[in-house]
Design an enzyme around this catalytic site. Structure first.
Site, PDB file in Angstrom:
ATOM      1  N   THR A 159       4.999   1.697  -3.301  1.00 28.39           N
ATOM      2  CA  THR A 159       3.684   2.523  -2.910  1.00 28.39           C
ATOM      3  C   THR A 159       2.433   1.590  -3.802  1.00 28.39           C
ATOM      4  O   THR A 159       2.928   1.141  -4.887  1.00 28.39           O
ATOM      5  CB  THR A 159       3.762   3.878  -3.662  1.00 28.39           C
ATOM      6  OG1 THR A 159       2.378   4.383  -3.612  1.00 28.39           O
ATOM      7  CG2 THR A 159       4.296   4.228  -5.088  1.00 28.39           C
ATOM      8  N   ASP A 160       1.316   1.756  -3.344  1.00 29.09           N
ATOM      9  CA  ASP A 160       0.259   1.104  -4.440  1.00 29.09           C
ATOM     10  C   ASP A 160      -0.039   1.869  -5.374  1.00 29.09           C
ATOM     11  O   ASP A 160      -0.753   1.379  -6.203  1.00 29.09           O
ATOM     12  CB  ASP A 160      -0.909   1.043  -3.212  1.00 29.09           C
ATOM     13  CG  ASP A 160      -1.598   2.252  -2.707  1.00 29.09           C
ATOM     14  OD1 ASP A 160      -0.815   3.772  -3.166  1.00 29.09           O
ATOM     15  OD2 ASP A 160      -2.539   2.402  -2.116  1.00 29.09           O
ATOM     16  N   GLU A 161       0.454   3.138  -5.637  1.00 25.88           N
ATOM     17  CA  GLU A 161       0.326   3.936  -6.974  1.00 25.88           C
ATOM     18  C   GLU A 161       0.907   3.197  -8.079  1.00 25.88           C
ATOM     19  O   GLU A 161       0.504   3.681  -9.154  1.00 25.88           O
ATOM     20  CB  GLU A 161       0.694   5.188  -6.672  1.00 25.88           C
ATOM     21  CG  GLU A 161       0.001   5.816  -5.537  1.00 25.88           C
ATOM     22  CD  GLU A 161       0.119   7.507  -5.589  1.00 25.88           C
ATOM     23  OE1 GLU A 161       0.542   7.996  -6.334  1.00 25.88           O
ATOM     24  OE2 GLU A 161      -0.145   8.185  -4.454  1.00 25.88           O
ATOM     25  N   TYR A 184       5.647  10.764 -10.516  1.00 25.60           N
ATOM     26  CA  TYR A 184       5.682   9.981  -9.079  1.00 25.60           C
ATOM     27  C   TYR A 184       5.908   8.506  -9.184  1.00 25.60           C
ATOM     28  O   TYR A 184       6.627   7.787  -8.814  1.00 25.60           O
ATOM     29  CB  TYR A 184       4.985  10.709  -8.060  1.00 25.60           C
ATOM     30  CG  TYR A 184       4.999   9.832  -6.694  1.00 25.60           C
ATOM     31  CD1 TYR A 184       6.139   9.476  -6.009  1.00 25.60           C
ATOM     32  CD2 TYR A 184       3.913   8.997  -6.366  1.00 25.60           C
ATOM     33  CE1 TYR A 184       6.079   8.630  -4.915  1.00 25.60           C
ATOM     34  CE2 TYR A 184       3.973   8.073  -5.223  1.00 25.60           C
ATOM     35  CZ  TYR A 184       5.191   8.027  -4.459  1.00 25.60           C
ATOM     36  OH  TYR A 184       5.161   7.166  -3.389  1.00 25.60           O
ATOM     37  N   LYS A 226       8.520   5.396  -9.169  1.00 26.06           N
ATOM     38  CA  LYS A 226       8.580   4.400  -8.151  1.00 26.06           C
ATOM     39  C   LYS A 226       8.372   3.189  -8.880  1.00 26.06           C
ATOM     40  O   LYS A 226       9.041   2.238  -8.434  1.00 26.06           O
ATOM     41  CB  LYS A 226       7.412   4.597  -7.242  1.00 26.06           C
ATOM     42  CG  LYS A 226       7.519   5.535  -6.193  1.00 26.06           C
ATOM     43  CD  LYS A 226       8.742   5.378  -5.285  1.00 26.06           C
ATOM     44  CE  LYS A 226       8.756   4.542  -4.104  1.00 26.06           C
ATOM     45  NZ  LYS A 226      10.140   4.675  -3.476  1.00 26.06           N
TER      46      LYS A 226
END
Ligand code: DAU
Length: 333
Positions: A123-125, A147, A151
């Site tokens: 993810t870009d997060e 979260y 990741k």
């Protein structure tokens, strides 16, 4: 080609299975999924008897089960993940088990069985909030929720295995996706259903947080292209460049569902809420030759139409009755 797709009963995984079966005659797919709250086999009821498809129930945190299912495949695509930020704030443990330990088990099995390729969906997060400009593949990781931290940890494991063991791993960092079959806890499906049902929508804080959006079909094409043409050991950002504040998405949904201002309810903000995400996907476009095809206008209209016509699917998610389907189809038979 035999593909192991983990988390294939979830939103992204089930869209990818549909995509692969539509695109490729000779493909063989094993869907390994533990059917947690977000795993819904009714997403795949139309293809469950396709001879190219097989379902195996199991958890990526279970190393023995992972070892057995990985053996002999040509490609592993790891979609299995806990993905909802709000849930990670309330109860982080499942995120550590599935996202970190699960990725570790897959890496170990891929290493042991010398699997030719693994694609880690991320993810870009992991880049954290990007107040200005864009994150590219070289940007520093600054995860800010349990979260995104889980990741990021899995991504670091993947890169370290690529370097240390010369393993054939590719990592992808995608922006926010939306489309059919997304569990009604994320912004777009939750707001769509609330609006269709005449309820209000809970806008966190001032609603000016910015997200970049990709329609699920464009994401599936990106993963397919990366699996075929991406360089091993590399990371690719997947983005559309379409970035808008949440309030703009909310207003578009209000237009599509014919709702007025009374539908908006500002609620307490998410703790540690990332203000803006923006990723640079030039590497994917120039090296792999991928471009998004579906505009946000079209994708959102299609999505709202899907939820409007699939009310039963949402009701089953809310009541939990979609779990009965597994028992009827796989356990009781
Ligand atoms: O950026 C990719 C990520 O997008 C994925 O890695 C995550 O798995 C996925 O959950 C998503 O994370 P977000 O937190 O951006 O998605 P979510 O749909 O939860 O929220 C989108 C934005 O809408 C975010 O700024 C929070 C806001 N929001 C969300 C919900 C559920 C609200 O204002 N109200 C809500 O009720």
């Amino acid at each position: 080609m035999k593909i192991l797709l983990t988390g294939g009963a979830g939103f992204m995984g089930s869209n990818m299975i549909h995509y692969l079966l539509r695109e490729y005659k000779d493909v063989e797919i094993v869907n390994f999924d533990d059917l947690t709250y977000a795993g819904n086999l009714t997403n795949l009821s139309d293809i469950q008897d396709d001879p190219r498809y097989r379902f195996v129930k199991g958890n990526v945190a279970d190393s023995k089960a992972v070892d057995a299912v990985v053996k002999g495949v040509d490609l592993v695509i790891n979609y299995a993940a806990e993905t909802h930020v709000d849930r990670s704030i309330l109860e982080p443990k499942a995120f550590i088990d599935t996202n970190i330990y699960g990725a570790y088990n897959l890496l170990e099995a891929v290493r042991k069985h010398k699997i030719p390729k693994m694609v880690q969906i991320s993810t870009d997060e992991v880049y954290g909030a990007v107040m200005e400009g864009e994150s590219d593949e070289e940007s520093k990781f600054e995860p800010r929720s349990p979260y995104s931290a889980s990741k990021a940890a899995a991504d670091h494991l993947c890169s370290s295995y690529a370097v240390t063991y010369d393993m054939p791993v590719i990592i992808t960092h995608s922006c926010n996706f939306y489309g059919p079959y997304q569990f009604p806890e994320k912004l777009i499906p939750l707001f769509t259903m609330n609006l269709l049902e005449g309820k209000t929508v809970p806008v966190y804080g001032d609603g000016q947080q910015i997200r970049e959006w990709i329609f699920t079909e464009d994401h599936c094409r990106a993963i397919d292209a990366i699996a075929q043409k991406g360089r091993l050991g590399e990371t690719y950002n997947i983005g559309t460049g379409f970035r808008v504040p949440n309030m703009d998405v909310t207003r578009k949904l209000m237009e599509l569902t014919g709702r007025g201002e009374d539908a908006i309810e500002y609620v307490k903000d998410r703790p540690g809420h990332d203000r803006r995400y923006a990723i640079n996907s030039n590497k994917l476009r120039t090296e792999v030759g991928w471009e998004p095809k579906i505009s946000f206008e079209d994708g959102l209209a299609q999505t709202v139409e899907w939820y409007r016509s699939n009310h039963q699917w949402v009701d089953a998610c809310r009541t939990g009755s979609y779990k009965d389907y597994y028992k009827q189809q796989y356990v009781d038979r």
